[in-house]
Motif scaffolding. Structure first.
Motif, PDB file in Angstrom:
ATOM      1  N   ASN A   3      55.474  37.577  44.824  1.00 18.36           N
ATOM      2  CA  ASN A   3      55.067  37.642  43.425  1.00 18.36           C
ATOM      3  C   ASN A   3      55.522  38.972  42.830  1.00 18.36           C
ATOM      4  OD1 ASN A   3      53.803  37.685  40.971  1.00 18.36           O
ATOM      5  ND2 ASN A   3      51.749  37.316  41.762  1.00 18.36           N
ATOM      6  N   VAL A   4      56.420  38.902  41.837  1.00 19.02           N
ATOM      7  CA  VAL A   4      56.973  40.145  41.273  1.00 19.02           C
ATOM      8  C   VAL A   4      55.938  40.905  40.449  1.00 19.02           C
ATOM      9  CG1 VAL A   4      59.317  39.256  41.241  1.00 19.02           C
ATOM     10  CG2 VAL A   4      57.883  38.983  39.202  1.00 19.02           C
ATOM     11  N   PHE A   5      54.814  40.275  40.168  1.00 19.59           N
ATOM     12  CA  PHE A   5      53.761  40.936  39.400  1.00 19.59           C
ATOM     13  C   PHE A   5      52.649  41.459  40.302  1.00 19.59           C
ATOM     14  CE2 PHE A   5      55.319  37.531  36.420  1.00 19.59           C
ATOM     15  CZ  PHE A   5      56.217  38.364  35.768  1.00 19.59           C
ATOM     16  N   GLU A   6      52.923  41.543  41.593  1.00 21.84           N
ATOM     17  CA  GLU A   6      51.939  42.018  42.563  1.00 21.84           C
ATOM     18  C   GLU A   6      52.520  43.208  43.326  1.00 21.84           C
ATOM     19  OE1 GLU A   6      49.432  39.238  45.109  1.00 21.84           O
ATOM     20  OE2 GLU A   6      50.862  40.020  46.568  1.00 21.84           O
ATOM     21  N   PHE A   7      51.875  44.351  43.196  1.00 20.16           N
ATOM     22  CA  PHE A   7      52.307  45.563  43.894  1.00 20.16           C
ATOM     23  C   PHE A   7      51.314  45.854  45.016  1.00 20.16           C
ATOM     24  CE2 PHE A   7      54.673  45.854  40.062  1.00 20.16           C
ATOM     25  CZ  PHE A   7      55.750  46.701  40.278  1.00 20.16           C
ATOM     26  N   ILE A   8      51.813  45.980  46.230  1.00 25.17           N
ATOM     27  CA  ILE A   8      50.970  46.289  47.381  1.00 25.17           C
ATOM     28  C   ILE A   8      50.977  47.802  47.591  1.00 25.17           C
ATOM     29  CG2 ILE A   8      50.527  45.868  49.815  1.00 25.17           C
ATOM     30  CD1 ILE A   8      50.350  43.363  48.068  1.00 25.17           C
ATOM     31  N   ALA A   9      49.795  48.394  47.587  1.00 24.18           N
ATOM     32  CA  ALA A   9      49.700  49.851  47.694  1.00 24.18           C
ATOM     33  C   ALA A   9      48.638  50.239  48.710  1.00 24.18           C
ATOM     34  CB  ALA A   9      49.363  50.453  46.331  1.00 24.18           C
ATOM     35  N   GLU A  10      48.709  51.500  49.136  1.00 22.07           N
ATOM     36  CA  GLU A  10      47.678  52.086  49.981  1.00 22.07           C
ATOM     37  C   GLU A  10      47.171  53.351  49.305  1.00 22.07           C
ATOM     38  OE1 GLU A  10      49.273  52.903  53.804  1.00 22.07           O
ATOM     39  OE2 GLU A  10      49.771  50.815  54.268  1.00 22.07           O
ATOM     40  N   SER A  11      45.905  53.658  49.510  1.00 22.44           N
ATOM     41  CA  SER A  11      45.358  54.912  48.988  1.00 22.44           C
ATOM     42  C   SER A  11      45.943  56.082  49.756  1.00 22.44           C
ATOM     43  CB  SER A  11      43.834  54.936  49.127  1.00 22.44           C
ATOM     44  OG  SER A  11      43.245  53.935  48.341  1.00 22.44           O
TER      45      SER A  11
END
Length: 200
Positions: A3-11
């Motif tokens: 999904n190009v509108f979903e960014f996976i991040a970590e704190s």
């Protein structure tokens, strides 16, 4: 495809230039998520995944899902810092949004019927003054782009912000500031030899 509108991040706990440099050396992108009623949060994202997302124009004018350590935050992309000498994203700014509160976002303009316009058929050349426009709307009403129909544009004529046909619930920020901010969007200019070509 992801999904190009979903960014996976970590704190990430540390902030500052040194910490950011370390993140980039590891092939990642430092970022910040701010706004709403929460404290700003420092994030780290995978650089290759970010590059893939940013290839899609729609990412810049959509409400995004920023997934941080398993939870999802609704946000818009407010800033991208790039290294002009390298194919590298240096930093991302995400702003949290509430689906019940209006947001201000720059939306791209898509120009249509340029070559088949009245002026285009006479050899005219379009001079684009703007490539995007800042709008105010609820997140659910945010358009991917706004069309600029040039079909009736003749040589010597211009289209202004007030001429744009907007989707329901969309307001152009500049126009709300008064008629003196009704900027030109595109003008049809005569090309060298255009008149002769039209007559021929």
């Amino acid at each position: 495809m992801a999904n190009v509108f979903e960014f996976i991040a970590e704190s990430r706990g540390k902030s500052g230039t040194g910490a950011a440099r370390g993140i980039r050396r590891q092939g990642n992108v430092p970022a910040i998520l701010y706004g709403g009623e929460k404290e700003p949060e420092m994030l780290v994202l995978n650089h290759n995944e970010v590059i893939k997302h940013l290839e899609h124009e729609a990412v810049y004018s959509h409400v995004l899902d920023v997934k941080v350590d398993g939870r999802t935050e609704k946000a818009i992309l407010k800033g991208v810092q790039r290294n002009p000498a390298k194919f590298q994203v240096m930093h991302l700014d995400f702003m949290r949004v509430s689906m019940s509160h209006a947001i201000r976002v720059h939306v791209p303009l898509h120009f249509i019927n340029e070559s088949t316009s009245i002026g285009g058929k006479k050899g005219g050349v379009a001079a684009h003054s703007l490539v995007d426009v800042e709008v105010s709307c609820l997140p659910s009403a945010l358009p991917e782009y706004i069309e600029v129909d040039m079909a009736k544009l003749d040589i010597g004529e211009s289209l202004h912000l007030s001429d744009l046909v907007l989707p329901a619930g969309i307001e152009i920020v500049a126009l709300a500031q008064g008629s003196e901010h009704d900027l030109s969007v595109v003008s049809m200019m005569p090309s060298k030899g255009g008149a002769e070509a039209g007559e021929a």
